[in-house]
Motif scaffolding. Structure first.
Motif, PDB file in Angstrom:
ATOM      1  N   ALA A  59       0.857  -1.182   0.000  1.00 24.82           N
ATOM      2  CA  ALA A  59       0.000   0.000   0.000  1.00 24.82           C
ATOM      3  C   ALA A  59       0.892   1.231   0.000  1.00 24.82           C
ATOM      4  CB  ALA A  59      -0.902   0.014   1.232  1.00 24.82           C
ATOM      5  N   THR A  60       0.502   2.224  -0.754  1.00 25.60           N
ATOM      6  CA  THR A  60       1.310   3.439  -0.806  1.00 25.60           C
ATOM      7  C   THR A  60       0.417   4.662  -0.721  1.00 25.60           C
ATOM      8  OG1 THR A  60       2.775   4.755  -2.192  1.00 25.60           O
ATOM      9  CG2 THR A  60       1.246   3.290  -3.313  1.00 25.60           C
ATOM     10  N   PRO A  61       0.840   5.646   0.028  1.00 27.48           N
ATOM     11  CA  PRO A  61       0.102   6.907   0.023  1.00 27.48           C
ATOM     12  C   PRO A  61       0.507   7.719  -1.207  1.00 27.48           C
ATOM     13  CG  PRO A  61       1.974   7.068   1.484  1.00 27.48           C
ATOM     14  CD  PRO A  61       1.994   5.670   0.942  1.00 27.48           C
ATOM     15  N   LEU A  62      -0.229   8.792  -1.459  1.00 28.25           N
ATOM     16  CA  LEU A  62       0.153   9.704  -2.530  1.00 28.25           C
ATOM     17  C   LEU A  62       0.964  10.834  -1.923  1.00 28.25           C
ATOM     18  CD1 LEU A  62      -3.131   9.993  -4.621  1.00 28.25           C
ATOM     19  CD2 LEU A  62      -1.133   8.603  -5.056  1.00 28.25           C
ATOM     20  N   GLY A  63       1.914  11.335  -2.691  1.00 23.97           N
ATOM     21  CA  GLY A  63       2.731  12.431  -2.178  1.00 23.97           C
ATOM     22  C   GLY A  63       2.997  13.459  -3.248  1.00 23.97           C
ATOM     23  N   THR A  90      -3.655   7.024 -13.730  1.00 21.96           N
ATOM     24  CA  THR A  90      -3.319   6.476 -12.417  1.00 21.96           C
ATOM     25  C   THR A  90      -4.272   7.040 -11.380  1.00 21.96           C
ATOM     26  OG1 THR A  90      -1.796   8.301 -12.043  1.00 21.96           O
ATOM     27  CG2 THR A  90      -0.872   6.260 -12.927  1.00 21.96           C
ATOM     28  N   VAL A  91      -4.158   6.486 -10.168  1.00 17.21           N
ATOM     29  CA  VAL A  91      -4.962   6.970  -9.055  1.00 17.21           C
ATOM     30  C   VAL A  91      -4.666   8.445  -8.807  1.00 17.21           C
ATOM     31  CG1 VAL A  91      -5.060   6.805  -6.573  1.00 17.21           C
ATOM     32  CG2 VAL A  91      -5.348   4.767  -7.941  1.00 17.21           C
ATOM     33  N   ALA A  92      -3.396   8.831  -8.953  1.00 13.39           N
ATOM     34  CA  ALA A  92      -3.024  10.237  -8.769  1.00 13.39           C
ATOM     35  C   ALA A  92      -3.742  11.120  -9.783  1.00 13.39           C
ATOM     36  CB  ALA A  92      -1.509  10.392  -8.891  1.00 13.39           C
ATOM     37  N   ASP A  93      -3.813  10.651 -11.022  1.00 10.35           N
ATOM     38  CA  ASP A  93      -4.518  11.402 -12.060  1.00 10.35           C
ATOM     39  C   ASP A  93      -6.000  11.516 -11.695  1.00 10.35           C
ATOM     40  OD1 ASP A  93      -5.274  10.742 -15.606  1.00 10.35           O
ATOM     41  OD2 ASP A  93      -5.509  12.541 -14.381  1.00 10.35           O
ATOM     42  N   ASN A  94      -6.614  10.410 -11.286  1.00 15.83           N
ATOM     43  CA  ASN A  94      -8.028  10.445 -10.920  1.00 15.83           C
ATOM     44  C   ASN A  94      -8.262  11.425  -9.785  1.00 15.83           C
ATOM     45  OD1 ASN A  94      -8.389   8.475 -12.813  1.00 15.83           O
ATOM     46  ND2 ASN A  94      -8.418   6.793 -11.347  1.00 15.83           N
ATOM     47  N   PHE A  95      -7.362  11.385  -8.793  1.00 20.01           N
ATOM     48  CA  PHE A  95      -7.466  12.288  -7.646  1.00 20.01           C
ATOM     49  C   PHE A  95      -7.370  13.734  -8.103  1.00 20.01           C
ATOM     50  CE2 PHE A  95      -6.922  12.678  -2.993  1.00 20.01           C
ATOM     51  CZ  PHE A  95      -6.583  14.016  -2.907  1.00 20.01           C
ATOM     52  N   ALA A  96      -6.309  14.035  -8.849  1.00 21.23           N
ATOM     53  CA  ALA A  96      -6.084  15.421  -9.263  1.00 21.23           C
ATOM     54  C   ALA A  96      -7.223  15.917 -10.149  1.00 21.23           C
ATOM     55  CB  ALA A  96      -4.749  15.527  -9.995  1.00 21.23           C
ATOM     56  N   THR A  97      -7.688  15.047 -11.059  1.00 24.46           N
ATOM     57  CA  THR A  97      -8.778  15.456 -11.947  1.00 24.46           C
ATOM     58  C   THR A  97     -10.048  15.710 -11.164  1.00 24.46           C
ATOM     59  OG1 THR A  97      -7.844  14.009 -13.614  1.00 24.46           O
ATOM     60  CG2 THR A  97     -10.057  14.837 -14.013  1.00 24.46           C
ATOM     61  N   ARG A  98     -10.318  14.843 -10.195  1.00 22.31           N
ATOM     62  CA  ARG A  98     -11.569  14.926  -9.440  1.00 22.31           C
ATOM     63  C   ARG A  98     -11.569  16.128  -8.514  1.00 22.31           C
ATOM     64  NH1 ARG A  98     -14.464  10.843  -6.312  1.00 22.31           N
ATOM     65  NH2 ARG A  98     -16.163  12.082  -5.441  1.00 22.31           N
ATOM     66  N   PHE A  99     -10.449  16.347  -7.785  1.00 27.01           N
ATOM     67  CA  PHE A  99     -10.486  17.352  -6.727  1.00 27.01           C
ATOM     68  C   PHE A  99      -9.824  18.669  -7.086  1.00 27.01           C
ATOM     69  CE2 PHE A  99     -12.424  14.509  -3.960  1.00 27.01           C
ATOM     70  CZ  PHE A  99     -11.762  13.309  -3.922  1.00 27.01           C
ATOM     71  N   ALA A 136       3.839   7.738  -3.336  1.00 27.73           N
ATOM     72  CA  ALA A 136       5.012   8.181  -2.577  1.00 27.73           C
ATOM     73  C   ALA A 136       6.155   7.176  -2.646  1.00 27.73           C
ATOM     74  CB  ALA A 136       4.616   8.437  -1.130  1.00 27.73           C
ATOM     75  N   LEU A 137       5.820   5.877  -2.577  1.00 25.54           N
ATOM     76  CA  LEU A 137       6.880   4.872  -2.593  1.00 25.54           C
ATOM     77  C   LEU A 137       7.626   4.894  -3.918  1.00 25.54           C
ATOM     78  CD1 LEU A 137       5.260   1.800  -0.843  1.00 25.54           C
ATOM     79  CD2 LEU A 137       7.146   3.197  -0.035  1.00 25.54           C
ATOM     80  N   PRO A 170       2.895  16.508   3.847  1.00 30.49           N
ATOM     81  CA  PRO A 170       2.791  15.090   4.226  1.00 30.49           C
ATOM     82  C   PRO A 170       2.180  14.259   3.097  1.00 30.49           C
ATOM     83  CG  PRO A 170       1.073  16.389   5.287  1.00 30.49           C
ATOM     84  CD  PRO A 170       1.930  17.359   4.544  1.00 30.49           C
ATOM     85  N   THR A 171       2.514  12.962   3.105  1.00 32.61           N
ATOM     86  CA  THR A 171       1.894  12.050   2.148  1.00 32.61           C
ATOM     87  C   THR A 171       0.553  11.624   2.720  1.00 32.61           C
ATOM     88  OG1 THR A 171       2.920  10.140   3.161  1.00 32.61           O
ATOM     89  CG2 THR A 171       4.111  11.204   1.376  1.00 32.61           C
ATOM     90  N   ILE A 172      -0.392  11.330   1.838  1.00 34.08           N
ATOM     91  CA  ILE A 172      -1.725  11.043   2.367  1.00 34.08           C
ATOM     92  C   ILE A 172      -2.289   9.729   1.810  1.00 34.08           C
ATOM     93  CG2 ILE A 172      -2.282  13.484   2.673  1.00 34.08           C
ATOM     94  CD1 ILE A 172      -3.987  13.308   0.200  1.00 34.08           C
ATOM     95  N   PHE A 173      -3.018   9.038   2.699  1.00 36.43           N
ATOM     96  CA  PHE A 173      -3.728   7.825   2.298  1.00 36.43           C
ATOM     97  C   PHE A 173      -5.179   8.139   1.966  1.00 36.43           C
ATOM     98  CE2 PHE A 173      -1.389   3.995   2.336  1.00 36.43           C
ATOM     99  CZ  PHE A 173      -0.327   4.149   3.209  1.00 36.43           C
ATOM    100  N   GLY A 174      -5.575   9.398   2.172  1.00 34.35           N
ATOM    101  CA  GLY A 174      -6.977   9.760   1.965  1.00 34.35           C
ATOM    102  C   GLY A 174      -7.530  10.343   3.247  1.00 34.35           C
TER     103      GLY A 174
END
Lengths: 263, 228, 242
Positions: free
Chosen positions: A109-113, A140-149, A182-183, A203-207
């Motif tokens: 499991a990796t957080p986003l950073g 990627t999940v990072a793309d989905n996150f950035a696009t969404r929020f 982050a990893l 900080p890196t975040i898991f959500g």
């Protein structure tokens, strides 16, 4: 004569079918551009944490594994198109993806950073990031996150085909930061000479909210087709076994000092 | 000097060359077929040919390649699912060659069509007057002279096609451009590796020019050049 | 059967992508053409030392793929620390190369300039000798001859070949999506990676490109009707016999 050829061809195709169900030969896919989890060596072979874990799983399952390199954009469609049988490419388990494919249990499991130049005051907050250029890998999940929020709120989200390309542009000064696992950032950029002068920003975040958690997902797993339930069971069993017998830890120690499995 | 990537770059160069040549063969076949269809008296043959050349020459190579590669997989998936067969490979090599051959088949169709029309009709009539069969007229009169008119256009299109092979790197085929991408990303020295790719393509272009000039001279034996 | 949501969700991106593609095409064609005219004149010079450098330029840009040229300029230049230092110092010239838009524009312009130079040079070389003699007989200087006879004539002769080049350039701009630009192809790739729907995403983009191509072809037909009117098949004139 023609009939004999047709008969032999039909038998060959059908026998291929029978072999696949046995799961003694499994075709794994990976991207090969996501160090240290999967990367391509100068001689063209794939290496990395994902590759080692998958190979260990195959050994445990007593199956012969072959590797296919696949561009990240086409990963899931290619799996559904039966170009290969499983994906070991640091793919996060998310609800969105579960609509198309199934996942094994997580294997890390990796957080986003946020990675930026050393001393940057940026952090993963909308207020701070407005107007900044943030690089992500498409799909990627990072793309989905950035696009969404972030994307519709004034943050310039720049999408690349490969994470390594993002690092090239970050090092060149074209981006303010990159939003990434982050990893992967640690092992694939910050610990390398090219990453000197860069560090995590904030900080890196898991959500932090339920929404964010849904986008980030529940860890990284091996993706398989929905109807291959046998394969999923075999992989989960093998995963539990290599975690118990120490193989997982010895592979992890090759790449990371601290534990990456998460709870 | 090349950080250990030289052997894989050579492999990539060979792969690029293979893609180019195989696409050329496919494009020539499609071009001849398309030109014949376009010049046919039958509407049912002409219409699809016109549709083919119009659409293919109206969409960028890259978009067509992405469509064939990503979409082709899905089509095969649906087909093999329905028939309960095992997987049929639509790997990047097949997709790349098929797409390039398909695209440039449309351009070659126009080149061959112009070349067929450029052979004086009187010669074909003379052949018929001598009692030659349709096949004899084609092989002895039409085809050799058509080639002479087609060669400049074919040569130009071939030059364009050679360079379009770089696009297969975008669908993940490990051709020389993809390998240079990867080497550049790993070593953070993209300039060096892209320069190597440029040198390779310049070499391939130079070689092709030599070959095509030779072919043009051979097929233009007996034709007087304008005093330009 | 068709997932319309793929297209409707991404409609704004397709629209802005369409606009970006149009911009890139028109601007690079214009820039390329403007520079190509003087370069073509230099290119046909009988003196090797003069036409040589132009030949090297066209040989390089016509002999290598535009994709590699773009990657060379975008990622290649960005690796050099002295270029990065110029970006930090906000040097106006080098800032062009920091933006993917600037890099794409420069690459496309250089590329089309090389092709157009060769097309125009070929057209200049096929100027009917009688026109040159007549111009000299009228006492025109070399520059006046260029301005009033040679270049306009060459532009006319080059029109069919140039229309092909313009269409190639329109299609060539699709590679801008490989350096993060959200042109029409970039919008399609994004839609595909969000929805895993290749047919909807790429066929819709293809249709938009087809429309742009038809528009461009139409424009060139109008141009040919105006400037190559003397080559159109003659129409029967009313009221005349034979």
């Amino acid at each position: 004569m023609i009939r004999r050829i047709c008969l032999m061809a039909a038998l060959a195709i059908l026998s291929q079918n029978a072999l696949a169900k046995d799961w003694t030969k499994i075709r794994f896919a990976t991207e090969g551009a996501y160090p240290p989890f999967n990367m391509t060596a100068p001689d063209g072979s794939v290496q990395g944490f994902d590759v080692d874990i998958a190979n260990a799983l195959c050994e445990q399952m007593q199956a012969e594994c072959s590797w296919v390199k696949q561009e990240w954009d086409g990963m899931i469609p290619a799996l559904m198109g039966r170009k290969f049988d499983a994906i070991a490419a640091s793919m996060s388990i998310t609800e969105d993806r579960k609509k198309k494919v199934d996942f094994s249990d997580k294997y890390y499991a990796t957080p986003l950073g946020l990675v930026a130049a050393k001393g940057s005051t940026l952090k993963a907050d909308l207020a701070v990031l407005k107007g900044k250029r943030i690089g992500v890998q498409r799909g990627t999940v990072a793309d989905n996150f950035a696009t969404r929020f972030w994307a519709s709120e004034g943050v310039e989200v720049v999408r690349y085909g490969k994470q390594e390309e993002v690092y090239l542009d970050l090092a060149a000064g074209r981006l303010d930061a990159t939003w990434v696992d982050a990893l992967e950032a640690e092992g694939g950029f910050l610990n390398k000479p090219a990453g000197e002068g860069h560090a995590f920003a904030g900080p890196t975040i898991f959500g932090r909210t339920a929404d964010e958690k849904a986008v980030i997902g529940e860890g990284v797993g091996v993706a398989i087709r929905k109807k291959d339930t046998e394969l999923k069971a075999k992989i989960n069993k093998a995963l539990a076994e290599i975690r118990a017998n120490g193989t997982y830890d010895s592979i992890r120690k090759k790449y990371f000092a601290q534990d990456i499995y998460g709870e | 000097m090349l950080h250990g990537y030289a052997p894989s770059l050579l492999d990539g160069a060979w792969l690029t060359f293979q893609v180019a040549v195989l696409s050329l063969v496919l494009a020539l076949v499609l071009g001849l077929a398309g030109a014949s269809a376009k010049l046919s008296k039958l509407r049912v043959l002409r219409a699809p040919a016109v549709l083919y050349t119009t659409i293919v020459r109206g969409i960028p190579d890259l978009v067509m390649m992405l469509l064939v590669f990503y979409g082709g997989q899905m089509l095969i998936n649906m087909a093999t699912d329905a028939l309960e067969w095992d997987y049929i490979d639509v790997n990047p090599f097949v997709a790349g060659v098929a797409t390039l051959g398909f695209i440039f088949g449309a351009y070659f169709t126009e080149t061959f069509r112009g070349a067929f029309l450029a052979v004086p009709a009187g010669q074909l009539e003379a052949g018929a007057a001598y009692g030659m069969s349709r096949r004899q007229i084609f092989s002895r009169i039409l085809f050799p002279q058509m080639l002479r008119h087609a060669l400049p256009g074919l040569g130009n299109n071939w030059q364009v096609m050679q360079k379009s092979t770089a696009l297969v790197s975008i669908i993940g085929l490990s051709d020389i451009t993809w390998l240079a991408d990867q080497a550049g990303r790993s070593t953070h020295q993209p300039f060096l590796f892209y320069a190597v790719v440029c040198a390779f393509y310049l070499a391939m272009t130079a070689l092709s020019s030599v070959v095509f000039n030779h072919l043009e001279r051979r097929y233009s034996v007996g034709v007087r050049r304008s005093a330009a | 059967m068709i997932e319309w949501s793929v297209i409707t969700d991404s409609l704004p991106q397709y629209a802005s992508g369409l606009w970006l593609t149009a911009q890139l095409t028109v601007l690079s064609l214009a820039a390329g053409l403007m520079v190509a005219i003087p370069l073509a004149v230099v290119r046909i010079s009988p003196r090797r030392a003069v036409s040589g450098p132009v030949w090297v330029f066209t040989y390089f840009f016509r002999g290598t793929p535009m994709l590699v040229q773009l990657l060379l300029i975008y990622y290649g230049l960005g690796q050099f620390e002295w270029v990065q230092a110029q970006w930090q110092a906000e040097n106006a010239f080098w800032l062009i190369f920091r933006e993917p838009y600037g890099c794409a524009l420069v690459t496309f312009s250089l590329n089309t300039c090389a092709y157009t130079t060769e097309i125009l040079a070929g057209a200049l070389r096929t100027t009917p000798h009688g026109e040159i003699e007549a111009a000299q007989a009228c006492g025109m200087s070399r520059f006046t001859m260029l301005r009033r006879i040679l270049i306009p004539g060459a532009l006319r002769r080059a029109l069919p070949a140039y229309s092909n080049e313009a269409i190639f350039m329109l299609h060539g701009t699709a590679i801008a999506s490989t350096v993060t630009l959200m042109d029409l192809t970039g919008a399609a790739r994004n839609a595909y990676s969000q929805h895993f729907a290749p047919f909807e995403a790429f066929i819709f983009a293809g249709l938009l490109y087809l429309t742009l191509t038809f528009a461009l072809v139409g424009l060139f037909r109008l141009a040919e009707r105006r400037w190559l009117a003397h080559l159109q098949p003659r129409k029967a004139i009313k009221g005349h016999t034979a």
